[in-house]
Design a protein around this motif. Structure first.
Motif, PDB file in Angstrom:
ATOM      1  N   PRO A 202       0.838  -1.216   0.000  1.00 47.34           N
ATOM      2  CA  PRO A 202       0.000   0.000   0.000  1.00 47.34           C
ATOM      3  C   PRO A 202       0.869   1.261   0.000  1.00 47.34           C
ATOM      4  O   PRO A 202       0.549   2.249  -0.667  1.00 47.34           O
ATOM      5  N   GLN A 203       2.001   1.169   0.700  1.00 41.99           N
ATOM      6  CA  GLN A 203       2.895   2.330   0.768  1.00 41.99           C
ATOM      7  C   GLN A 203       3.435   2.669  -0.618  1.00 41.99           C
ATOM      8  O   GLN A 203       3.490   3.829  -1.027  1.00 41.99           O
TER       9      GLN A 203
ATOM     10  N   LEU B  61       3.721   5.740  -5.711  1.00 41.99           N
ATOM     11  CA  LEU B  61       3.575   5.772  -7.180  1.00 41.99           C
ATOM     12  C   LEU B  61       2.527   6.784  -7.601  1.00 41.99           C
ATOM     13  O   LEU B  61       2.715   7.528  -8.567  1.00 41.99           O
ATOM     14  N   ALA B  62       1.414   6.813  -6.857  1.00 43.28           N
ATOM     15  CA  ALA B  62       0.346   7.761  -7.176  1.00 43.28           C
ATOM     16  C   ALA B  62       0.860   9.191  -7.035  1.00 43.28           C
ATOM     17  O   ALA B  62       0.556  10.069  -7.855  1.00 43.28           O
ATOM     18  N   GLY B  63       1.657   9.406  -6.013  1.00 49.10           N
ATOM     19  CA  GLY B  63       2.232  10.734  -5.795  1.00 49.10           C
ATOM     20  C   GLY B  63       3.170  11.128  -6.927  1.00 49.10           C
ATOM     21  O   GLY B  63       3.186  12.261  -7.393  1.00 49.10           O
ATOM     22  N   LEU B  64       3.960  10.136  -7.375  1.00 45.99           N
ATOM     23  CA  LEU B  64       4.957  10.404  -8.416  1.00 45.99           C
ATOM     24  C   LEU B  64       4.339  10.572  -9.797  1.00 45.99           C
ATOM     25  O   LEU B  64       4.707  11.454 -10.573  1.00 45.99           O
TER      26      LEU B  64
ATOM     27  N   ALA C  82       1.456   0.196 -10.515  1.00 41.78           N
ATOM     28  CA  ALA C  82       1.329  -0.669  -9.332  1.00 41.78           C
ATOM     29  C   ALA C  82       0.695  -2.003  -9.711  1.00 41.78           C
ATOM     30  O   ALA C  82       1.130  -3.067  -9.270  1.00 41.78           O
ATOM     31  N   GLN C  83      -0.303  -1.947 -10.589  1.00 41.40           N
ATOM     32  CA  GLN C  83      -0.992  -3.170 -11.007  1.00 41.40           C
ATOM     33  C   GLN C  83      -0.042  -4.084 -11.794  1.00 41.40           C
ATOM     34  O   GLN C  83       0.022  -5.291 -11.573  1.00 41.40           O
ATOM     35  N   THR C  84       0.698  -3.487 -12.738  1.00 42.96           N
ATOM     36  CA  THR C  84       1.656  -4.255 -13.532  1.00 42.96           C
ATOM     37  C   THR C  84       2.705  -4.911 -12.645  1.00 42.96           C
ATOM     38  O   THR C  84       3.062  -6.075 -12.821  1.00 42.96           O
ATOM     39  N   LEU C  85       3.178  -4.132 -11.685  1.00 46.17           N
ATOM     40  CA  LEU C  85       4.172  -4.668 -10.760  1.00 46.17           C
ATOM     41  C   LEU C  85       3.601  -5.863 -10.002  1.00 46.17           C
ATOM     42  O   LEU C  85       4.258  -6.904  -9.885  1.00 46.17           O
ATOM     43  N   GLY C  86       2.369  -5.717  -9.567  1.00 47.74           N
ATOM     44  CA  GLY C  86       1.711  -6.798  -8.840  1.00 47.74           C
ATOM     45  C   GLY C  86       1.608  -8.055  -9.705  1.00 47.74           C
ATOM     46  O   GLY C  86       1.887  -9.165  -9.256  1.00 47.74           O
TER      47      GLY C  86
END
Ligand code: ATP
Ligand code: MG
Length: 366
Positions: free
Chosen positions: A294-295, A300-303, A313-317
């Motif tokens: 979550p962190q 990522l959202a901030g960046l 984030a989804q791709t990474l997951g």
């Protein structure tokens, strides 16, 4: 020949002092790539190697200098290598013709076989002829002894074991009653052919103008005078496959279905008493080292903003999940194989199609 040190880790350990490596496995898993990489890697370690490849992707063929080649070996330029790399693309038809050339007792028989329409069909289409011819060439090169190591790529066949059965199948065909039948048919004429068959042939002849029965018996008669050579060669080829100087490497992807096939193949090799070296698990997907959390999502959202950040984030997951699956399958296989080694090769960022790419692969293979 040269006696460079072979024991430099990974697949080199597995190959040891073997003279023949056969890369086998199901379709599309990387047999051709692995064969070329192994031959390159062993040449880089000082050996004179030859890769006998079948139907390589065009770009790999081009970079191995194979585009304009028939059935002869060509030297591949390896800058800064102490050994030599040679490559040849197996052309089943040409090898078959070469064999007829060798075993025909006279020119007349040779021309009779080569020019026969049945032969033309047969040499292209006989089940396993490509596999058999690959093995023939392997045997021939091994006999000649010009290389320290021969690496054989195997064809993509529906049944990955076709090539193991090819020498036997050819011997069986040569000894078969159908061959004898057609040989005798040409002497006795149509009388021997069952009425139905005889009628079929004569209807065909009228319809197409092709005298199939004549062609067949002419062919088998001419072929028959060469079968001693063929049968003997098939026995030699079979002996080479089981020789302690030969080793089979199974190539597989980390997918479950492919691994199952590799295991079944390994079982068959054991049953056939063939020398099984180990398994190369190719195109293993690796996690990039960052775990989703979550962190991280927030960062990522901030960046990148909510939308792009969320996608990353989804791709990474997904990547992590796929890498987990592959790691799990690999561990399972390694455990089940017992003493036989598994060598994992990661999915490379791009296609592997030149010496540079093969060497990058070798960082993992060796
Ligand atoms: N580790 C890898 N990373 C990325 N791409 C790879 C890797 N290994 C092989 N490839 C690519 O995968 C494709 C298929 O590989 P290859 O032709 O060696 O498979 P094959 O088992 O010989 O296939 P076939 O059964 O059709 O003969 C090629 O385009 C090759 O460049
Ligand atoms: Mg291939």
């Amino acid at each position: 020949m040269s006696t460079p040190s072979r024991r430099t880790g990974g697949v080199a350990d597995l190959i040891g002092r073997k003279q023949v490596v056969i890369c086998a496995g199901s379709g599309g898993v990387g047999k051709t790539t692995t064969s070329a990489a192994i031959a390159t890697g062993m040449a880089d370690r000082g050996l004179k190697t030859a890769v006998l490849t079948i139907d390589p992707a065009r770009r790999l063929a081009n970079s191995l200098g194979l585009s304009e080649l028939g059935n002869e070996e060509a030297r591949v330029e390896l800058n800064s290598s102490s050994g030599e790399l040679w490559a040849m693309m197996l052309d089943a038809k040409r090898t078959f013709d070469d064999l007829v050339d060798t075993y025909a007792p006279d020119e007349q028989t040779r021309d009779a076989v080569l020019g026969n329409p049945i032969y033309k069909q047969l040499s292209n289409a006989v089940a396993g002829s490509q596999e058999y011819m690959a093995m023939e060439k392997l045997h021939e090169l091994h006999q000649e002894g010009r290389y320290d190591l021969l690496v054989l790529d195997t064809p993509p066949s529906r049944n990955a074991l076709d090539f193991l059965e090819a020498p036997r199948r050819l011997s069986r065909f040569i000894d078969s009653r159908s061959l004898k039948f057609f040989q005798s048919t040409s002497k006795v004429g149509f009388g021997l052919v069952g009425r139905g068959t005889g009628m079929l042939f004569s209807v065909m002849k009228r319809a197409t103008g092709v005298d199939l029965l004549r062609d067949l018996s002419d062919f088998f008669n001419a072929f028959g005078s060469m079968t001693d050579g063929f049968a003997e060669r098939a026995r030699h080829v079979e002996a080479l496959l089981g020789d302690s100087r030969t080793t089979f490497l199974l190539v597989t992807s980390p997918r479950e279905a492919s691994i199952q096939e590799a295991e079944w193949f390994a079982k068959r090799l054991r049953e056939e008493d063939l020398p099984f070296g180990g398994v190369v698990v190719n195109r293993v997907r690796e996690a990039i080292g960052t775990q989703p959390s979550p962190q991280l999502d927030t960062e990522l959202a901030g960046l990148l903003g909510d939308k792009l950040g969320g996608k990353v984030a989804q791709t990474l997951g997904e990547q992590v999940a796929l890498a987990d699956v592959d790691a799990h399958n690999l561990a399972d296989l390694t455990r089940r194989l017992g003493r036989k080694p598994t060598i994992a090769v990661p999915e490379m960022p791009g296609d592997v199609h030149d010496i540079e790419g093969l060497r990058a692969l070798n960082a993992h293979l060796f």
